[in-house]
Scaffold this motif. Structure first.
Motif, short mmCIF file in Angstrom:
data_model
loop_
_atom_site.label_atom_id
_atom_site.label_comp_id
_atom_site.label_asym_id
_atom_site.label_seq_id
_atom_site.Cartn_x
_atom_site.Cartn_y
_atom_site.Cartn_z
N GLU A 59 0.98 7.02 -8.49
CA GLU A 59 2.02 6.04 -8.42
C GLU A 59 3.22 6.49 -7.64
OE1 GLU A 59 2.61 5.39 -12.69
OE2 GLU A 59 0.91 4.43 -12.93
N ARG A 62 2.87 5.91 -4.23
CA ARG A 62 2.97 4.20 -3.78
C ARG A 62 4.65 3.98 -3.64
NH1 ARG A 62 -1.94 2.06 -4.62
NH2 ARG A 62 -2.77 3.10 -2.60
N VAL A 63 5.37 4.49 -4.53
CA VAL A 63 6.92 4.36 -4.30
C VAL A 63 7.33 4.74 -3.05
CG1 VAL A 63 9.08 4.72 -5.42
CG2 VAL A 63 7.09 4.16 -7.00
N SER A 66 6.64 2.48 -0.37
CA SER A 66 7.22 1.38 -0.15
C SER A 66 8.73 1.79 0.26
CB SER A 66 7.52 0.78 -1.77
OG SER A 66 8.59 1.43 -2.30
N MET A 67 9.06 3.09 0.13
CA MET A 67 10.55 3.51 0.88
C MET A 67 10.21 4.05 2.28
SD MET A 67 11.98 5.91 -2.23
CE MET A 67 12.36 5.17 -3.89
#
Lengths: 243, 243
Positions: A59, A62-63, A66-67
């Motif tokens: 998780e 994933r973040v 996304s950055m």
DNA sequence: CTAACCCCATAGGTCACATGTATTCAATAG
DNA sequence: CTATTGAATACATGTGACCTATGGGGTTAG
């Protein structure tokens, strides 16, 4: 008595959860260059090192992905991307970088951005601000005056931030409004680290009062011009500090 | 034969993975207002509706949370946040919104942002551009001239985007450079939807050539001024389209 | 030197189950 | 009737075991 939002600027429970803890460890490390671009981190290794399950590690990755701090590919791993790819407008990323090594460069970039945006925002604010916002502006400008002497830097900062936030919000442009956090971070950083060991310069305070006046009188050109002086002063201060 | 980057503007495999498919479904839906602020989505329900495992649903939610589109709280669920909270600088969010219902408002906001940033970027570019970048600028400006007649809108667009990207990059400011994608999206959106059914106006083309000249001659003030005219024209075009 | 091929490390995905925590609501006390 | 307390509950959060898919890299054949 005291105004309702007078509390400390606490974050609304962002560090809740194991996943956030991992992020709070990895994000600063990457943005600080501790893991240079090209470094590969395997999720399993991350899970082991930070003593969390693979799910949590995934998780977090994933973040970060996304950055655009990392990219995750099969058979390769989680690769750290070069700074040019980072999503430097993400408030989280900004916070991490301001806390890290290249604070200086980051502060300079953001101040230049301010110098482009805030004057235009001031002009729009003069055309579009509601009476309520005009009142807020005046209130905070006067607050700055009142706290500009006698080592009340913290109180001064509160009004300074609120003033600029209001201008950005009053511009009725969501992109500008969203920069409120950025400006707040820059001003706070300036007060807490570099300059501003003594009381703020009276000229700067006066300029803020005059912006509030110009907005109230719907004089867009004047508001823009004065705000430009304010942001140019901010840049000059930075140059004095680190040439 | 054809230039290497002549292909369609495909994204570099961003939609890989089940998790990305979920995001591609939820992101646009939320930004389009299909799920109004305050709506609660339970992860289990999402997993069922989109036929993915809960793990995948959770990862997607984490990303949406990092964009401040939703907030996830125990015992409550995944709550959709109001637009003011959205991370509107996230390229992903921008893309979703430009594809959705309030394209108009979004395009307007971004154009105003351009009008603030690009003139300042042009001034900095004039001071800091490398000879290589000056050459690129001239090349693309001439490319615009060459493709400005005879319904070659797509080729014109390529040069237009490259021109503005180069200016932003040459400003040596990472925050400005990062807006290259935004400008590209705005220009592409304008060409493909609203205006520009016919050849671009020759005035606009000339202005770009003159910016390239000013930068090459290191005349920051002139570059800024001309760029300001360009962005003001862009705003005027928008106003003509949707008053 | 090139092209086809196969191996396997690693991310991607699923499932079942355990934990924790805020909200809600009812029961009790004042 | 109001306020406090406390238990029930619903949801996110966390974990571990397991299987699948894919693309990088070495190997072999031409």
């Amino acid at each position: 008595m005291s105004s309702p939002q007078a509390g400390p600027p606490e974050q609304p429970a962002r560090d809740r959860g194991l996943h956030a803890r991992l992020l709070a460890a990895l994000g600063p490390a990457i943005t600080a260059g501790e893991y240079p671009p090209g470094t590969v981190l395997r999720t399993e290794e991350l899970a082991a090192r930070y003593e969390v399950s693979r799910t949590v590690a995934r998780e977090a990755v994933r973040v970060l992905e996304s950055m655009h701090l990392v990219v995750s590919r099969r058979r390769v791993g989680v690769t750290v991307l070069p700074p040019e790819q980072w999503n430097v407008y993400d408030p989280q990323v900004i916070t991490w970088r301001l806390a890290g090594a290249d604070r200086g460069r980051q502060l300079r970039s953001l101040t230049v951005l301010r110098s482009a945006v805030e004057p235009v925002a001031a002009r729009l604010a003069a055309e579009l601000a509601t009476p309520r916002e005009c009142a807020e502006l005046t209130e905070h400008a006067l607050g700055m005056v009142a706290t500009s002497r006698g080592h009340q830097l913290e109180n001064y900062l509160v009004h300074d931030i609120a003033f600029h936030r209001t201008v950005l919000r009053a511009s009725r442009n969501e992109m500008f409004a969203r920069l409120g956090d950025v400006v707040a971070a820059v001003l706070a950083g300036r007060t807490h680290h570099d300059v501003m060991f003594s009381d703020p310069r009276q000229e700067a305070v006066t300029l803020h009062v005059r912006v509030a006046e110009a907005v109230r009188e719907k004089d867009g050109a004047r508001a823009e011009s004065i705000m430009r002086t304010i942001t140019e002063d901010a840049m000059a201060e930075l140059d004095v500090l680190a040439p």
